[in-house]
Design a protein around this motif. Structure first.
Motif, PDB file in Angstrom:
ATOM      1  N   PHE A 104       0.838  -1.204   0.000  1.00 33.64           N
ATOM      2  CA  PHE A 104       0.000   0.000   0.000  1.00 33.64           C
ATOM      3  C   PHE A 104       0.872   1.252   0.000  1.00 33.64           C
ATOM      4  O   PHE A 104       0.629   2.191  -0.758  1.00 33.64           O
ATOM      5  N   ALA A 105       1.883   1.252   0.862  1.00 30.57           N
ATOM      6  CA  ALA A 105       2.744   2.430   0.985  1.00 30.57           C
ATOM      7  C   ALA A 105       3.470   2.726  -0.325  1.00 30.57           C
ATOM      8  O   ALA A 105       3.661   3.887  -0.685  1.00 30.57           O
ATOM      9  N   ALA A 106       3.871   1.667  -1.046  1.00 25.91           N
ATOM     10  CA  ALA A 106       4.599   1.833  -2.306  1.00 25.91           C
ATOM     11  C   ALA A 106       3.657   1.962  -3.502  1.00 25.91           C
ATOM     12  O   ALA A 106       4.132   2.127  -4.627  1.00 25.91           O
ATOM     13  N   ARG A 107       2.360   1.875  -3.257  1.00 22.36           N
ATOM     14  CA  ARG A 107       1.356   1.862  -4.328  1.00 22.36           C
ATOM     15  C   ARG A 107       1.616   0.733  -5.328  1.00 22.36           C
ATOM     16  O   ARG A 107       1.287   0.835  -6.509  1.00 22.36           O
ATOM     17  N   ALA A 108       2.205  -0.341  -4.828  1.00 27.63           N
ATOM     18  CA  ALA A 108       2.473  -1.519  -5.656  1.00 27.63           C
ATOM     19  C   ALA A 108       1.323  -2.509  -5.474  1.00 27.63           C
ATOM     20  O   ALA A 108       1.489  -3.609  -4.930  1.00 27.63           O
ATOM     21  N   HIS A 109       0.148  -2.114  -5.918  1.00 23.04           N
ATOM     22  CA  HIS A 109      -1.060  -2.860  -5.604  1.00 23.04           C
ATOM     23  C   HIS A 109      -1.115  -4.215  -6.306  1.00 23.04           C
ATOM     24  O   HIS A 109      -1.537  -5.218  -5.708  1.00 23.04           O
ATOM     25  N   THR A 110      -0.702  -4.268  -7.542  1.00 19.44           N
ATOM     26  CA  THR A 110      -0.733  -5.546  -8.255  1.00 19.44           C
ATOM     27  C   THR A 110       0.227  -6.547  -7.614  1.00 19.44           C
ATOM     28  O   THR A 110      -0.107  -7.722  -7.428  1.00 19.44           O
ATOM     29  N   ALA A 111       1.415  -6.074  -7.243  1.00 19.43           N
ATOM     30  CA  ALA A 111       2.374  -6.949  -6.560  1.00 19.43           C
ATOM     31  C   ALA A 111       1.836  -7.384  -5.204  1.00 19.43           C
ATOM     32  O   ALA A 111       2.018  -8.540  -4.784  1.00 19.43           O
ATOM     33  N   GLY A 112       1.173  -6.483  -4.501  1.00 19.96           N
ATOM     34  CA  GLY A 112       0.593  -6.830  -3.211  1.00 19.96           C
ATOM     35  C   GLY A 112      -0.488  -7.880  -3.341  1.00 19.96           C
ATOM     36  O   GLY A 112      -0.594  -8.795  -2.509  1.00 19.96           O
ATOM     37  N   LEU A 113      -1.307  -7.757  -4.374  1.00 19.02           N
ATOM     38  CA  LEU A 113      -2.340  -8.766  -4.614  1.00 19.02           C
ATOM     39  C   LEU A 113      -1.700 -10.127  -4.889  1.00 19.02           C
ATOM     40  O   LEU A 113      -2.148 -11.155  -4.367  1.00 19.02           O
ATOM     41  N   ARG A 114      -0.638 -10.120  -5.669  1.00 16.02           N
ATOM     42  CA  ARG A 114       0.050 -11.375  -5.977  1.00 16.02           C
ATOM     43  C   ARG A 114       0.616 -12.004  -4.700  1.00 16.02           C
ATOM     44  O   ARG A 114       0.511 -13.228  -4.502  1.00 16.02           O
ATOM     45  N   ALA A 115       1.187 -11.190  -3.828  1.00 14.29           N
ATOM     46  CA  ALA A 115       1.736 -11.713  -2.577  1.00 14.29           C
ATOM     47  C   ALA A 115       0.649 -12.310  -1.695  1.00 14.29           C
ATOM     48  O   ALA A 115       0.842 -13.362  -1.064  1.00 14.29           O
ATOM     49  N   LEU A 116      -0.501 -11.663  -1.644  1.00 20.02           N
ATOM     50  CA  LEU A 116      -1.602 -12.189  -0.833  1.00 20.02           C
ATOM     51  C   LEU A 116      -2.146 -13.490  -1.418  1.00 20.02           C
ATOM     52  O   LEU A 116      -2.502 -14.417  -0.673  1.00 20.02           O
ATOM     53  N   GLU A 117      -2.210 -13.580  -2.717  1.00 21.73           N
ATOM     54  CA  GLU A 117      -2.713 -14.817  -3.328  1.00 21.73           C
ATOM     55  C   GLU A 117      -1.735 -15.964  -3.102  1.00 21.73           C
ATOM     56  O   GLU A 117      -2.154 -17.114  -2.909  1.00 21.73           O
ATOM     57  N   GLN A 118      -0.444 -15.676  -3.056  1.00 22.21           N
ATOM     58  CA  GLN A 118       0.531 -16.695  -2.699  1.00 22.21           C
ATOM     59  C   GLN A 118       0.347 -17.122  -1.244  1.00 22.21           C
ATOM     60  O   GLN A 118       0.464 -18.305  -0.906  1.00 22.21           O
ATOM     61  N   ALA A 119       0.064 -16.153  -0.372  1.00 20.56           N
ATOM     62  CA  ALA A 119      -0.174 -16.481   1.039  1.00 20.56           C
ATOM     63  C   ALA A 119      -1.433 -17.335   1.188  1.00 20.56           C
ATOM     64  O   ALA A 119      -1.475 -18.245   2.031  1.00 20.56           O
ATOM     65  N   LEU A 120      -2.439 -17.056   0.387  1.00 22.62           N
ATOM     66  CA  LEU A 120      -3.654 -17.874   0.419  1.00 22.62           C
ATOM     67  C   LEU A 120      -3.360 -19.306  -0.002  1.00 22.62           C
ATOM     68  O   LEU A 120      -3.890 -20.266   0.577  1.00 22.62           O
ATOM     69  N   ASP A 121      -2.502 -19.465  -0.991  1.00 24.73           N
ATOM     70  CA  ASP A 121      -2.129 -20.814  -1.421  1.00 24.73           C
ATOM     71  C   ASP A 121      -1.425 -21.574  -0.303  1.00 24.73           C
ATOM     72  O   ASP A 121      -1.563 -22.804  -0.186  1.00 24.73           O
ATOM     73  N   ALA A 122      -0.676 -20.852   0.537  1.00 26.90           N
ATOM     74  CA  ALA A 122       0.092 -21.493   1.608  1.00 26.90           C
ATOM     75  C   ALA A 122      -0.680 -21.584   2.922  1.00 26.90           C
ATOM     76  O   ALA A 122      -0.214 -22.255   3.857  1.00 26.90           O
ATOM     77  N   ALA A 123      -1.828 -20.929   3.005  1.00 27.87           N
ATOM     78  CA  ALA A 123      -2.592 -20.898   4.255  1.00 27.87           C
ATOM     79  C   ALA A 123      -3.161 -22.281   4.572  1.00 27.87           C
ATOM     80  O   ALA A 123      -3.408 -23.085   3.670  1.00 27.87           O
ATOM     81  N   PRO A 124      -3.386 -22.549   5.856  1.00 29.18           N
ATOM     82  CA  PRO A 124      -3.942 -23.865   6.222  1.00 29.18           C
ATOM     83  C   PRO A 124      -5.339 -24.063   5.670  1.00 29.18           C
ATOM     84  O   PRO A 124      -6.072 -23.104   5.430  1.00 29.18           O
TER      85      PRO A 124
END
Length: 395
Positions: A209-229
Motif C-alpha cells: 500500500f505504501a509503495a502503491r504496488a497494488h498488483t504486486a501486493g495482490l500477488r503476494a496475498l494470493e501466494q499467502a492464500l495458497d500457503a494458508a492452512p
C-alpha cells in the motif's frame, strides 16, 4: 529570506481571508498588510512566491499565526511521534539484546495480549509508552529461552512487533514499519503457527500500500492464500478469510474489479462460518467483511461508489467491532460521500470517526485530504469545520 513558492500558501491565505475572516476582500487584506493588491492576487493564485516578511505581514493582517499559512506546515508533533525513536532503538538490538530482567512467561503473555488490545482499540500512545521495553524484554527472553519455550516466545514477538508496526505505519514512519514487518517475517517461522503466518502476510500488505504496488501486493496475498492452512477449524477459517478481505481491498486499489469481487465473495462465505472475533490479532467475521465492502467500493471508485453509500444506509458497524475498524469505516464512507457531492454528510462521518478513534482519525492521510477539500468547498463561515481541519493539520 526564503520564499514559499507553491500554491499551498496562496490557497490558505485565500481561505483565511474569505472563510475565517468573512467579507475581508483582497483589497482590504492588501491595505491591512501594506502590500499591493496585485501582489495579493498573484500570491493567492500561486503565481508568485512570498517571503517570510511578507507572510508575517499577511498573517498579522489576518490575525493568525504565520505557521498556519506556510507551505511546509505539517502535522503537529505528538507524544507518539516523539516516542517513535525509542521503538527504533528497541528493535535495533533484536538479535543482541542487553542483559536485564525477564518476567515469567505467563506475565509476558499478559503484556502482549494487552498490547494487542491497545492496537485494535487504536490506543497508540499506550503502545509507544510500553512497547520499547516490552520488545527488548521479549527479545532477551527469546534468545535465552530453553528450546521448549522458543516457539511461544517467537509468537509473542510477532504479536508485539505487529502492535508496534500499527503505530509506525499509521504515524507515517514507513521505514520503521517496513523494518517491523521484516522482523515479523523473521520470527514467525520459529512460532510454527500457520494462522500466525497468515496474519503476517496480512500485515505485510502495508508495504505494498505504501509503495502503491497494488498488483504486486495482490500477488503476494494470493501466494499467502495458497500457503494458508485448509479452512477446517475456526482459526484457519478466520486466517484465510482475513487474507481474502485484504486481497479484495488491494485488488480494488489495483482497479481489478474481477479479483476484488472474487476475494470479497470468498471472505463473505468464510465469515458466515465463524463468529465475529479477534483471531491472531485480526478482527474477522460478518461485520468485518461488511466494513471491507465499503473499502473495496471506494477503492474501485466510479460506478462502485454507490454501493458504499447503499451499504451505509442499510448497516452501521456495531460498537463491539474494534475501534480502529469502525473509525476506518466512517473514514472510507466520508470519501464516498464527498465524491458524490454530499459534503455535509462527509463531514459528519469524519466527526463520527474522530469520536470513535481520535488518534487513528487524526493521522489518516485521507482525513487530511478530505478535510482540506471540505474547507475549499465551504463558502460560509464554519468554525467547527475550521477547527476540525486545524486539528488534523489539513492543508
Amino acid at each position: 529570506m526564503p520564499a514559499h513558492a507553491d500554491g499551498g500558501v496562496g490557497r490558505r491565505i485565500a481561505y483565511y481571508r474569505s472563510v475565517v475572516r468573512p467579507k475581508m476582500t483582497q483589497q482590504q487584506l492588501a491595505d491591512a498588510a501594506c502590500i499591493s493588491l496585485g501582489t495579493i492576487r498573484k500570491i493567492e493564485r500561486g503565481e508568485r512566491g512570498v517571503t517570510d516578511a511578507t507572510l508575517e505581514a499577511i498573517a498579522d493582517a489576518l490575525g493568525v499565526d504565520p505557521s498556519r499559512l506556510r507551505t511546509d506546515r505539517g502535522a503537529t508533533p505528538t507524544p507518539v511521534h516523539d516516542a517513535l525513536p525509542a521503538l527504533s532503538a528497541a528493535i535495533a538490538t533484536y538479535d543482541l539484546p542487553e542483559d536485564g530482567p525477564v518476567r515469567p512467561l505467563h506475565d509476558l503473555r499478559t503484556a502482549v495480549a494487552e498490547a494487542v488490545r491497545w492496537r485494535v482499540a487504536a490506543q497508540y500512545t499506550r503502545i509507544v509508552r510500553k512497547l520499547p521495553d516490552l520488545l527488548t524484554e521479549l527479545a532477551r527472553a527469546y534468545h535465552a529461552a530453553p528450546a521448549e519455550d522458543r516457539a511461544e516466545l517467537a509468537g509473542l514477538l510477532v504479536k508485539a512487533y505487529r502492535s508496534a508496526d500499527a503505530v509506525a505505519y499509521k504515524f507515517g514512519a514507513r521505514d520503521l514499519s517496513a523494518r517491523l514487518v521484516d522482523l515479523m517475517r523473521w520470527a514467525v517461522p520459529e512460532a510454527g503457527d500457520p494462522a500466525l503466518t497468515a496474519s503476517v502476510a496480512y500485515v505485510r500488505t502495508e508495504t505494498f500500500f505504501a509503495a502503491r504496488a497494488h498488483t504486486a501486493g495482490l500477488r503476494a496475498l494470493e501466494q499467502a492464500l495458497d500457503a494458508a492452512p485448509a479452512p477446517t477449524a475456526t482459526p484457519a477459517i478466520a486466517a484465510r478469510g482475513a487474507l481474502h478481505m485484504r486481497a479484495a481491498v488491494i485488488a480494488g486499489r489495483a482497479h481489478d474489479n474481477s479479483a476484488a469481487a472474487h476475494h470479497l465473495d470468498e471472505a463473505r462465505t468464510l465469515a458466515d462460518q465463524v463468529p465475529e472475533r479477534i483471531y491472531c490479532g485480526t478482527a474477522f467475521g460478518p461485520d468485518s467483511v461488511r466494513t471491507h465492502e465499503v473499502s473495496v467500493a471506494v477503492s474501485l471508485g466510479d460506478d462502485h461508489i454507490g454501493r458504499a453509500l447503499d451499504l451505509a444506509t442499510e448497516w452501521k458497524p456495531p460498537k463491539d467491532l474494534p475501534a480502529e475498524r469502525r473509525s476506518g469505516f466512517y473514514i472510507e464512507l466520508a470519501r464516498a460521500q464527498l465524491w458524490t457531492g454530499l459534503a455535509d454528510d462527509a463531514f459528519e462521518s469524519l466527526k463520527v470517526a474522530r469520536h470513535i478513534a481520535p488518534q487513528h482519525t487524526r493521522e489518516h492521510p485521507w482525513v487530511r485530504e478530505d478535510a482540506a477539500t471540505l474547507r475549499r468547498l465551504k463558502r460560509a463561515d464554519s468554525e467547527t469545520l475550521t477547527n476540525f481541519a486545524e486539528w488534523c493539520a489539513a492543508t
